[in-house]
Design an enzyme around this catalytic site. Structure first.
Site, PDB file in Angstrom:
ATOM      1  N   ASP A  67     -31.267  87.282-100.536  1.00  0.00           N
ATOM      2  CA  ASP A  67     -31.025  85.962 -99.943  1.00  0.00           C
ATOM      3  C   ASP A  67     -29.651  86.030 -99.287  1.00  0.00           C
ATOM      4  O   ASP A  67     -28.619  86.085 -99.967  1.00  0.00           O
ATOM      5  CB  ASP A  67     -31.064  84.877-101.014  1.00  0.00           C
ATOM      6  CG  ASP A  67     -30.765  83.487-100.448  1.00  0.00           C
ATOM      7  OD1 ASP A  67     -30.515  83.373 -99.231  1.00  0.00           O
ATOM      8  OD2 ASP A  67     -30.784  82.524-101.242  1.00  0.00           O
TER       9      ASP A  67
ATOM     10  N   HIS B 231     -34.685  82.577 -99.171  1.00  0.00           N
ATOM     11  CA  HIS B 231     -33.894  81.395 -99.514  1.00  0.00           C
ATOM     12  C   HIS B 231     -34.771  80.176 -99.783  1.00  0.00           C
ATOM     13  O   HIS B 231     -34.392  79.303-100.561  1.00  0.00           O
ATOM     14  CB  HIS B 231     -32.917  81.093 -98.373  1.00  0.00           C
ATOM     15  CG  HIS B 231     -31.931  80.008 -98.675  1.00  0.00           C
ATOM     16  ND1 HIS B 231     -30.912  80.175 -99.589  1.00  0.00           N
ATOM     17  CD2 HIS B 231     -31.814  78.736 -98.197  1.00  0.00           C
ATOM     18  CE1 HIS B 231     -30.191  79.064 -99.665  1.00  0.00           C
ATOM     19  NE2 HIS B 231     -30.724  78.178 -98.826  1.00  0.00           N
TER      20      HIS B 231
ATOM     21  N   SER C 245     -28.121  75.632-102.588  1.00  0.00           N
ATOM     22  CA  SER C 245     -27.687  75.949-101.233  1.00  0.00           C
ATOM     23  C   SER C 245     -26.401  75.196-100.885  1.00  0.00           C
ATOM     24  O   SER C 245     -25.376  75.386-101.540  1.00  0.00           O
ATOM     25  CB  SER C 245     -28.822  75.639-100.259  1.00  0.00           C
ATOM     26  OG  SER C 245     -28.571  76.205 -98.999  1.00  0.00           O
TER      27      SER C 245
END
Length: 310
Positions: free
Chosen positions: A254, A280, A158
């Site tokens: 995502d 996610h 991320s």
């Protein structure tokens, strides 16, 4: 009598010549005569390997956690800021598998926050990302200068994937803190600047792009929702020399790494950045990212292969 004198004269002459020869031989073999100089050593075409202190590891695995999964005060060798951090599911098995003197597993300690309309007190995405990037660069620079033979394996999730991807892009272009030859591999998960065809995709194909690319045209609009989160678009260098060993892992749908190009609903896309997206958050057990395994299990297996090859 005359013949006898002649024979004696010949013997005397032979003796003189023989004595002279012996003296010449002794003179030419005396220790007083310098031996000819040895031939110069052959020059090797390969430069000597730089010195490596004993404390340096053979490989350093660097992990960059995602938003809300790290802290600037965390111990990079024993991170505990968030016990549910996705990157711990990768680094813990690696720490257990190797002697830390041989393979150093280092986790990036940084603020890892994301200021938004629901969390005005947090550090902005730009500030958090810049802090993480600086700390990662400093670690690589320190290790590269002191341990020139150490190889690096980089990974992130991320926000951490964005940081690692940005640094890998600079390294691949020859503008990073270590040379590209020192990086054995890169694996990033849910990268907000992902592009299809840039780097290697070990999983199922995804059609979208990273949120920073999809939202670039409406960057000014989303500042009201996520102030201080600059959407920067695609990276400049496509990972350069590292493109063949940089792996991009992204789950279908995502919206952080697989956002649609259509930004007609830019406000909703901006809200996706701050909402708890189920896809996610499920990389540790989502079977639809890489056939036959999960994203974290794939990274661990990949890391073992890369480390073993060094």
């Amino acid at each position: 009598m005359k013949r006898l004198l002649t024979v004696l004269a010949v013997l005397v002459m032979v003796g003189v010549i023989g004595g002279g020869a012996v003296q010449y031989y002794r003179a030419t073999t005396s220790d007083d005569v310098a031996a000819p100089p040895p031939p110069p050593p052959l020059e090797s075409s390969a430069p000597a390997a730089p010195a490596q202190p004993d404390w340096c590891p053979r490989v350093e695995f660097i992990a960059a956690p995602g938003t809300w999964e790290s802290s600037p005060e965390d111990d990079p060798l024993n991170p505990q800021a968030n016990p549910n951090s996705f990157m711990l599911s990768i680094t813990n098995p690696l720490r257990e598998a190797y002697d830390p003197a041989d393979v150093k597993v280092w986790t990036l300690p940084y603020t890892a926050q994301f200021k938004n309309i629901n969390a005005q007190q947090e550090m902005s995405y730009d500030e958090s990302r810049d802090e993480g990037t600086l700390r990662l660069v400093n670690e690589l620079k320190f290790m590269g200068e002191n341990c020139p033979q150490t190889k690096f394996v980089l990974s992130g999730f991320s926000q951490g994937a964005v940081i690692v991807g940005d640094v890998a892009d600079l390294i691949g272009a020859g503008a990073g803190p270590v040379p590209a030859a020192s990086v054995a591999g890169v694996a990033i998960v849910a990268d907000g600047r992902r592009e299809t065809g840039v780097g290697q995709n070990p999983g199922v194909p995804v059609d979208g792009v990273g949120a920073e690319i999809a939202l670039l045209p409406v960057n000014s609009l989303i500042q009201a929702i996520v102030p201080g989160a600059t959407m920067r678009g695609p990276r400049t260098n496509g990972f350069g020399e590292l493109a063949d060993r940089t792996f991009q892992i992204c789950a279908p749908n995502d919206t952080i790494c697989d956002a649609p190009y259509n930004i007609s609903n830019g406000f909703d896309r901006a809200l996706d950045l701050i909402q708890s997206d189920g896809v996610h958050a499920m990389y540790a057990n989502n079977p639809n990212v890489i056939p036959g395994t999960t994203a974290n299990a794939w990274v661990v297996d990949w890391a073992h292969r890369v480390i073993g090859a060094q």
